[in-house]
Enzyme design. Structure first.
Site, mmCIF file in Angstrom:
data_model
loop_
_atom_site.group_PDB
_atom_site.id
_atom_site.type_symbol
_atom_site.label_atom_id
_atom_site.label_comp_id
_atom_site.label_asym_id
_atom_site.label_seq_id
_atom_site.Cartn_x
_atom_site.Cartn_y
_atom_site.Cartn_z
ATOM 1 N N TYR A 56 52.955 7.580 40.200
ATOM 2 C CA TYR A 56 51.764 8.277 39.698
ATOM 3 C C TYR A 56 52.008 9.774 39.712
ATOM 4 O O TYR A 56 52.505 10.301 40.694
ATOM 5 C CB TYR A 56 50.537 7.962 40.564
ATOM 6 N N GLU A 58 49.644 12.403 38.030
ATOM 7 C CA GLU A 58 48.593 13.148 37.325
ATOM 8 C C GLU A 58 48.818 14.646 37.449
ATOM 9 O O GLU A 58 49.155 15.139 38.529
ATOM 10 C CB GLU A 58 47.222 12.791 37.908
ATOM 11 N N ASP A 202 50.153 15.485 11.409
ATOM 12 C CA ASP A 202 50.463 14.225 12.099
ATOM 13 C C ASP A 202 51.753 13.690 11.481
ATOM 14 O O ASP A 202 51.738 13.153 10.379
ATOM 15 C CB ASP A 202 49.296 13.252 11.911
ATOM 16 N N THR A 228 53.966 10.183 17.063
ATOM 17 C CA THR A 228 54.424 9.090 17.912
ATOM 18 C C THR A 228 55.917 9.314 18.137
ATOM 19 O O THR A 228 56.564 10.087 17.421
ATOM 20 C CB THR A 228 54.241 7.724 17.240
ATOM 21 N N LYS A 231 58.643 5.660 15.942
ATOM 22 C CA LYS A 231 58.857 5.272 14.540
ATOM 23 C C LYS A 231 60.236 5.780 14.115
ATOM 24 O O LYS A 231 61.224 5.358 14.702
ATOM 25 C CB LYS A 231 57.686 5.759 13.693
ATOM 26 N N ARG A 237 57.624 3.603 22.844
ATOM 27 C CA ARG A 237 56.246 3.736 22.364
ATOM 28 C C ARG A 237 55.571 4.838 23.160
ATOM 29 O O ARG A 237 55.411 4.718 24.381
ATOM 30 C CB ARG A 237 55.485 2.428 22.548
HETATM 31 C C1 LIG Z 1 51.351 5.234 13.793
HETATM 32 C C2 LIG Z 1 50.464 6.379 13.527
HETATM 33 C C3 LIG Z 1 49.541 6.832 14.481
HETATM 34 C C4 LIG Z 1 49.133 6.067 15.693
HETATM 35 O O1 LIG Z 1 50.040 5.698 16.578
HETATM 36 P P1 LIG Z 1 49.722 4.567 17.677
HETATM 37 O O2 LIG Z 1 50.840 4.815 18.615
HETATM 38 O O3 LIG Z 1 49.784 3.266 16.957
HETATM 39 O O4 LIG Z 1 48.388 4.847 18.255
HETATM 40 C C5 LIG Z 1 48.838 7.998 14.210
HETATM 41 N N1 LIG Z 1 49.022 8.653 13.075
HETATM 42 C C6 LIG Z 1 49.874 8.226 12.118
HETATM 43 C C7 LIG Z 1 50.019 9.004 10.864
HETATM 44 C C8 LIG Z 1 50.608 7.064 12.310
HETATM 45 O O5 LIG Z 1 51.415 6.641 11.344
#
Ligand SMILES: *Cc1c(COP(=O)(O)O)cnc(C)c1O
Length: 423
Positions: A56, A58, A202, A228, A231, A237
């Site tokens: 932990y 925080e 994003d 994220t 990807k 993750r």
């Molecule tokens: C995948 C994605 C997210 C969210 O990611 P999670 O880890 O699934 O919550 C947010 N914004 C965009 C553009 C995404 O492609």
């Protein structure tokens, strides 16, 4: 055979072990074209599965609420330093649990409930968290939505500017989940400046392409960047928020204590490992190969009469409108899955069909590029997709088994990081 091996899991819980093994084999045998997925390295897997999950922590390095951070602080600081280095950012927060919480933290940092937020609408390729109605972000804030143009399939920057000046959103999102084209960060930045809005980019889908130099970077244009890590960036993750030094405090406070409790230190370590991998020269080659593969695959689909949103792709992602093939997205995706080709059904812009039964298919080349497939394989993949889609239209079930067999044969020559069939 798992790499690292999992003897204790097999001994302690054969039921779960069996399912994990089956999933590994499925990932090994399938042509994985889900645009948001990848295969992480064994090093990332090892960090994710480490004893760091026991801790932990925080707070932030040097300012924790629990003792025993002698090793966690340097791990998180390494992840932060590498994130700043890879993306050229002034500040990085590596604690968000995933992409959606990272985005919520941006609202927390810059908006009050009820404030206007502008984002690309979901059916046009935006993300739920950019103010879509079923999301907390659409319920607790006032969403303003921009679209893509019907004739080009690309974001309508004139509309973005008009809407921004009329609605005066406090926050503007650029980026999304089904955008096959380059995002014009400087144009968004200019509009945000004019409208007095915070610009958030994003880059969840394209972070690996940006890290590898295969897509322009939002750094220097956007005030805050969320991504994220799992990807195209090919990490565990998780998520990160990058920002200018000016917004560092607001971002950090929003993540903790604003939204989250203890960070997932095993994920933080794996993010650090993935960022180290992304800084290597071969990652730039990887990023370029993802795009080259997607472009050859897109061209081969167009040759076979497929209608692609925007006519092609600049990145890892291809969005197919199946309307002219007389097949809906969902039955096509299901038939493709039976044929060993894994992707998702997806809405296309101005889709006349329902979101749960839309007209399109979305695919991406990040995972198959990790497996080592190159441009020379793409025409064959387009042919398989075509055979199965035409088979769906004719209700020909035999084609699935035939294609799945050929895919297993091809992929047997391209090792999967983290798992191999027993010799
Ligand atoms: C995948 C994605 C997210 C969210 O990611 P999670 O880890 O699934 O919550 C947010 N914004 C965009 C553009 C995404 O492609």
């Amino acid at each position: 055979m798992h790499q690292p091996p999992v003897p204790h899991l097999q001994d302690r819980d054969p039921e779960i072990a069996g399912l994990v093994e089956a999933e590994a084999r499925r990932q090994y045998e399938k042509l994985r074209l889900i645009a948001s997925e990848n295969y992480v390295s064994p090093a990332v897997l090892e960090a994710t599965g480490s004893v760091l999950t026991n801790k932990y922590s925080e707070g932030y390095a040097g300012r924790r609420y629990y003792e025993g951070q002698q090793n966690i602080d340097p791990i998180e600081l390494l992840a932060i330093e590498r994130a700043k280095e890879v993306f050229g950012a002034e500040h990085a927060n590596v604690q968000p649990y995933s992409g959606s919480p990272a985005n919520l933290a941006v609202y927390m940092a810059f908006l009050e409930p009820g404030d206007p937020v502008m984002g690309l609408s979901l059916p046009m390729g935006g993300h739920l968290t950019h103010g879509w109605s079923v999301s907390a972000t659409g319920k607790w804030f006032r969403p303003v939505r921009y679209d893509v143009r019907a004739d080009t399939g690309r974001v309508d920057m004139d509309q973005v500017r008009d809407l921004a000046l009329k609605e005066r959103p406090k926050l503007i999102w650029c980026g999304g989940t089904a955008i096959p084209r380059t995002i014009d960060f400087p144009a968004f930045a200019e509009i945000a400046r004019e409208a007095g809005a915070v610009l958030a980019a994003d880059i969840a889908h394209i972070a690996g392409l940006i890290a590898g130099g295969a897509h322009p970077s939002p750094i220097g244009h956007a005030d805050v960047v969320t991504t994220t890590t799992h990807k195209t960036l090919r990490g565990p993750r998780g998520a990160m928020i990058l920002s200018t030094a000016e917004h560092a405090k607001a971002v950090d406070k929003a993540v903790f204590p604003g939204l989250q409790g203890g960070p997932h230190d095993h994920t933080t370590a794996a993010i650090a490992v993935a960022l180290k991998e992304a800084a290597q020269p071969d990652f730039a080659r990887y990023a370029r190969q993802i795009v080259a593969n997607a472009q050859v695959l897109a061209a081969a689909l167009v040759d076979r009469g497929y209608d692609l949103v925007s006519g092609g792709t600049d990145n890892h992602l291809v969005l197919i409108d199946l309307t002219n093939k007389g097949v809906a997205g969902k039955p096509a995706a299901q038939a493709l899955d039976r044929a060993g080709i894994e992707l998702n059904y997806n809405a296309v812009p101005f889709d006349p069909r329902k979101p749960f039964d839309p007209s399109g298919l979305r695919l991406g080349t990040a995972a198959i590029t990790t497996r080592g497939l190159g441009e020379e394989h793409m025409p064959q993949i387009a042919e398989w997709i075509d055979e199965v889609v035409l088979g769906t239209a004719k209700q020909d079930e035999a084609v699935a088994g035939r294609v799945a067999g050929k895919i297993r044969e091809l992929l047997a020559s391209y090792p999967m990081p983290g798992w191999a069939p027993a010799p």
